[in-house]
Write a protein that holds these residues in place. Structure first.
Motif, PDB file in Angstrom:
ATOM      1  N   GLU A 172       0.839  -1.192   0.000  1.00 35.00           N
ATOM      2  CA  GLU A 172       0.000   0.000   0.000  1.00 35.00           C
ATOM      3  C   GLU A 172       0.878   1.248   0.000  1.00 35.00           C
ATOM      4  O   GLU A 172       0.619   2.205  -0.722  1.00 35.00           O
ATOM      5  N   ASN A 178       3.067   6.469  -1.762  1.00 34.98           N
ATOM      6  CA  ASN A 178       1.837   5.716  -1.917  1.00 34.98           C
ATOM      7  C   ASN A 178       1.922   4.988  -3.260  1.00 34.98           C
ATOM      8  O   ASN A 178       1.975   5.611  -4.319  1.00 34.98           O
ATOM      9  N   TYR A 180      -0.134   3.176  -4.980  1.00 37.41           N
ATOM     10  CA  TYR A 180      -1.258   3.326  -5.912  1.00 37.41           C
ATOM     11  C   TYR A 180      -1.091   4.596  -6.748  1.00 37.41           C
ATOM     12  O   TYR A 180      -1.307   4.585  -7.967  1.00 37.41           O
ATOM     13  N   SER A 191      -7.908   3.508 -12.270  1.00 34.54           N
ATOM     14  CA  SER A 191      -9.017   3.918 -11.396  1.00 34.54           C
ATOM     15  C   SER A 191     -10.385   3.697 -12.032  1.00 34.54           C
ATOM     16  O   SER A 191     -11.386   3.518 -11.333  1.00 34.54           O
ATOM     17  N   CYS A 213      -3.769  -4.685   1.631  1.00 39.10           N
ATOM     18  CA  CYS A 213      -4.590  -3.942   2.581  1.00 39.10           C
ATOM     19  C   CYS A 213      -5.822  -4.784   2.906  1.00 39.10           C
ATOM     20  O   CYS A 213      -6.092  -5.791   2.243  1.00 39.10           O
ATOM     21  N   GLU A 214      -6.551  -4.396   3.931  1.00 38.96           N
ATOM     22  CA  GLU A 214      -7.668  -5.212   4.392  1.00 38.96           C
ATOM     23  C   GLU A 214      -8.940  -4.983   3.589  1.00 38.96           C
ATOM     24  O   GLU A 214      -9.722  -5.904   3.385  1.00 38.96           O
ATOM     25  N   GLU A 215      -9.178  -3.771   3.155  1.00 34.05           N
ATOM     26  CA  GLU A 215     -10.408  -3.467   2.420  1.00 34.05           C
ATOM     27  C   GLU A 215     -10.077  -2.923   1.037  1.00 34.05           C
ATOM     28  O   GLU A 215      -9.004  -2.357   0.816  1.00 34.05           O
ATOM     29  N   ARG A 216     -11.033  -3.095   0.118  1.00 32.84           N
ATOM     30  CA  ARG A 216     -10.834  -2.554  -1.230  1.00 32.84           C
ATOM     31  C   ARG A 216     -11.021  -1.044  -1.162  1.00 32.84           C
ATOM     32  O   ARG A 216     -12.114  -0.518  -1.277  1.00 32.84           O
ATOM     33  N   SER A 217      -9.869  -0.376  -1.002  1.00 30.47           N
ATOM     34  CA  SER A 217      -9.901   1.083  -0.849  1.00 30.47           C
ATOM     35  C   SER A 217      -9.442   1.810  -2.093  1.00 30.47           C
ATOM     36  O   SER A 217      -9.518   3.036  -2.157  1.00 30.47           O
ATOM     37  N   TYR A 218      -8.973   1.059  -3.085  1.00 30.07           N
ATOM     38  CA  TYR A 218      -8.394   1.677  -4.272  1.00 30.07           C
ATOM     39  C   TYR A 218      -9.114   1.173  -5.516  1.00 30.07           C
ATOM     40  O   TYR A 218      -9.141  -0.037  -5.777  1.00 30.07           O
ATOM     41  N   SER A 223      -8.051  -6.102  -2.770  1.00 31.00           N
ATOM     42  CA  SER A 223      -7.236  -6.082  -1.556  1.00 31.00           C
ATOM     43  C   SER A 223      -6.728  -7.500  -1.301  1.00 31.00           C
ATOM     44  O   SER A 223      -7.350  -8.479  -1.723  1.00 31.00           O
ATOM     45  N   GLU A 226      -9.308  -9.487   0.610  1.00 30.52           N
ATOM     46  CA  GLU A 226     -10.407  -9.890  -0.271  1.00 30.52           C
ATOM     47  C   GLU A 226     -10.018 -11.122  -1.083  1.00 30.52           C
ATOM     48  O   GLU A 226     -10.812 -12.061  -1.255  1.00 30.52           O
TER      49      GLU A 226
END
Length: 609
Positions: A172, A178, A180, A191, A213-218, A223, A226
């Protein structure tokens, strides 16, 4: 190399050979080997012709096994042992947990449409995601591609396109970056894409991006959490059933060369080579003697960290400890104490920084059994400083290359400290080595020449580059290392330096490593690197780039001090003409000094003047 130095080395080797002749057979403890039995080493050479050729064999055969099978055996034999401790993540994983997560991730790759043989890049610093993804890709029968976490957009674009990466597993963030945001510069379509259905104009092969990462934030990505939840139990079981259909001779991993001289090449390494190099390293490093906890701060995208860290610890259920995402001397010292590490692997530069931190904070370290110095040549003085100041029972050296699946020479169990000071160890078992002149003719033992290696660990080739593969790999599978080397009849050897780094001053050959070993014994010197710089009269002269301690009482380190120290230790023509005292040296992420950058600095400085 001076004649007196060569005489001393010869006397040392004669004595060392006599001692080894008396040595008892070695006993190997229970691990992931065919059996636990006495092990005897034998070496055959062309001694009657006094030619620098050596072959080493032992009584334990090579393992015809994949990385995935090697992990499964470790999980069966050591299910509750801690396989990984990631200090900066606050994470601990047992061997059984590693296998379970690796198979989940492998099954998820197939769910995303990936196929056997596809390339999966891992772009991350040292972390659990890198560790797990490496095993998952191997268990899936795909090929992992280690990508330097420091890469900028152009370098990342080159790496992904060079091998046709289909999926990218990435961190991440790392330090101030960063990932991403960096990836979006390269792939603006990311995106707006559906996860797993990416269509990129600049990296057309890439379809899937996974972020640790734990959640689909991007947007446009999965993730890691997931992905681990994606497959069904049956799909996970299918991963085990396919293990026998993955050939040990097939490609398992791609590593990019360090890029100290230009655009990196991509070495394709096999399961067979990686497993056996790791197995022999575990045996020589005596990981069978106790429940070792191994501090690994060398990067996992480098052969040293991958083979000695990730794969070698499997053999006896040892624990790999990651002190931090990127190397920091203070973090490593804290991890060694907190986790009670017994073994530490590092580059010479890393040990220099750990020593500096230890002096600064006056740290008392947990006693360690072994330190392995690798990935770059090491001065004898640094070995002694690390042993004495860090309280390490044994310090050892090794020699290897990305293209040979890591180690080709390594000090052995029972070797003395003197052996490490004088050599880079003994040829690895089941390997051959020879030293040749510029025409490819074998030179006598004790004579410098280019080292050639042949064995199970030799790369399958440089991916997509037949011409460069043929430049270094002969039709009979001898790998030309490009290193100046001295080979002894007992299979032990010494690095003289890189062929391209040899300095020719007025017709005299000067090997930088010899100079660096002397300069590194000056008390106020932390680190030295010597290069050849242009000279109108002699063609080349020597310039020494030196890092010194922060403060030196009553003495300034300058050219006069350097010359006085070297007067009786080096021939006059080897003493550097130029000196540059610097705070930092340009290095790759793996800790190798980029000498071509030093030359650029020198030339730029002289141009300005």
């Amino acid at each position: 190399m001076s004649s007196s130095y060569m005489r001393l080395s010869l006397q040392f080797f004669i004595g060392l050979m006599a001692e080894r002749a008396k040595a008892p057979a070695l006993t190997v403890g229970a691990g992931l080997f065919p059996s636990s039995k006495k092990l005897r080493h034998s070496a055959t050479s062309l001694c009657e012709q006094n030619q620098s050729y050596i072959q080493c064999t032992d009584s334990i055969p090579l393992l015809y096994r994949t990385i995935g099978q090697h992990l499964k055996l470790a999980a069966q034999k050591f299910p509750n042992n801690e396989a990984l401790v990631s200090c900066h993540e606050g994470l601990r994983l047992t061997y059984s947990a590693v296998l379970e997560k690796a198979d989940r991730l492998a099954a998820a790759f197939y769910q995303l449409g990936l196929e056997k043989g596809d390339r999966v890049a891992i772009w991350a610093p040292n972390c659990s995601a890198y560790y797990l993804a490496t095993f998952a890709v191997a268990r899936a029968g795909m090929i992992s591609v280690g990508v330097n976490p420091a890469y900028q957009v152009p370098e990342l674009e080159y790496a992904l396109n060079k091998v046709g990466v289909k999926a990218l597993v990435m961190a991440e963030s790392f330090r101030t970056r960063n990932y991403y945001n960096v990836l979006e510069e390269l792939i603006p379509e990311l995106s707006g894409s559906v996860p797993g259905k990416l269509k990129s104009s600049r990296v057309p092969s890439l379809k899937t991006v996974v972020i640790d990462c734990e959640e689909r934030s991007y947007p446009g990505t999965f993730s890691m959490f997931e992905l681990l939840e994606l497959p069904t139990e049956q799909q996970i079981k299918n991963i085990e059933s396919m293990q026998t259909r993955i050939c040990p001779d097939s490609g398992a991993c791609m590593l990019l060369t360090s890029g100290t001289t230009g655009q990196p090449k991509v070495a394709l390494l096999s399961h067979f080579g990686l497993v056996n190099n790791a197995t022999q390293a575990a045996r020589r490093n005596e990981l069978d003697t106790k429940d070792h906890r191994v501090c690994v701060h060398v990067p996992l995208f480098h052969a040293f960290g991958l083979v000695f860290g990730v794969f070698s610890t499997l053999n006896y259920g040892s624990t790999m400890v990651l002190p931090s995402a990127g190397f920091k001397g203070s973090d490593s010292l804290k991890a060694i104490n907190k986790e009670k590490c017994t073994v530490v692997y590092g580059t010479p530069t890393m040990f220099v920084d750990m020593l500096a931190e230890s002096r600064k904070d006056n740290v008392d370290l947990h006693p360690m059994d072994l330190a392995i110095f690798g990935a770059a040549s090491c001065s004898p003085q640094l070995l002694l400083n690390a042993q004495n100041q860090l309280g390490i029972r044994q310090v050892r050296t090794g020699y290897g290359m990305t293209e040979t699946s890591c180690a080709t020479f390594l000090c052995d169990r029972g070797d003395s400290t003197e052996s490490s000071l004088e050599t880079v160890g003994r040829i690895m078992d089941q390997c051959e080595a020879k030293v040749v002149d510029r025409e490819g003719n074998i030179v006598p033992f004790g004579t410098p020449g280019e080292l050639w290696i042949r064995g199970y660990g030799t790369m399958l080739g440089f991916w997509g580059d037949e011409r460069k593969t043929k430049e270094v790999l002969s039709n009979d599978r001898w790998f030309r290392t490009g290193d100046q080397f001295v080979l002894q009849p007992d299979g032990y050897g010494q690095i003289v330096g890189r062929l391209k780094e040899m300095i020719i001053r007025g017709g005299e050959n000067i090997y930088p490593k010899e100079l660096e070993d002397v300069l590194n014994t000056i008390p106020e010197v932390l680190e030295t690197h010597c290069i050849g710089v242009p000279d109108d009269r002699l063609g080349e002269e020597v310039c020494a780039y030196v890092r010194v301690v922060d403060s030196v009482e009553g003495q300034q380190f300058d050219m006069d001090r350097l010359k006085r120290f070297c007067k009786d230790k080096l021939a006059h023509y080897k003493i550097p003409k130029h000196l540059r005292v610097v705070e930092e040296l340009p290095k790759t992420t793996t800790g190798k000094v980029q000498k071509f950058r030093l030359l650029e600095l020198f030339l730029m400085e002289n141009k300005e003047n």
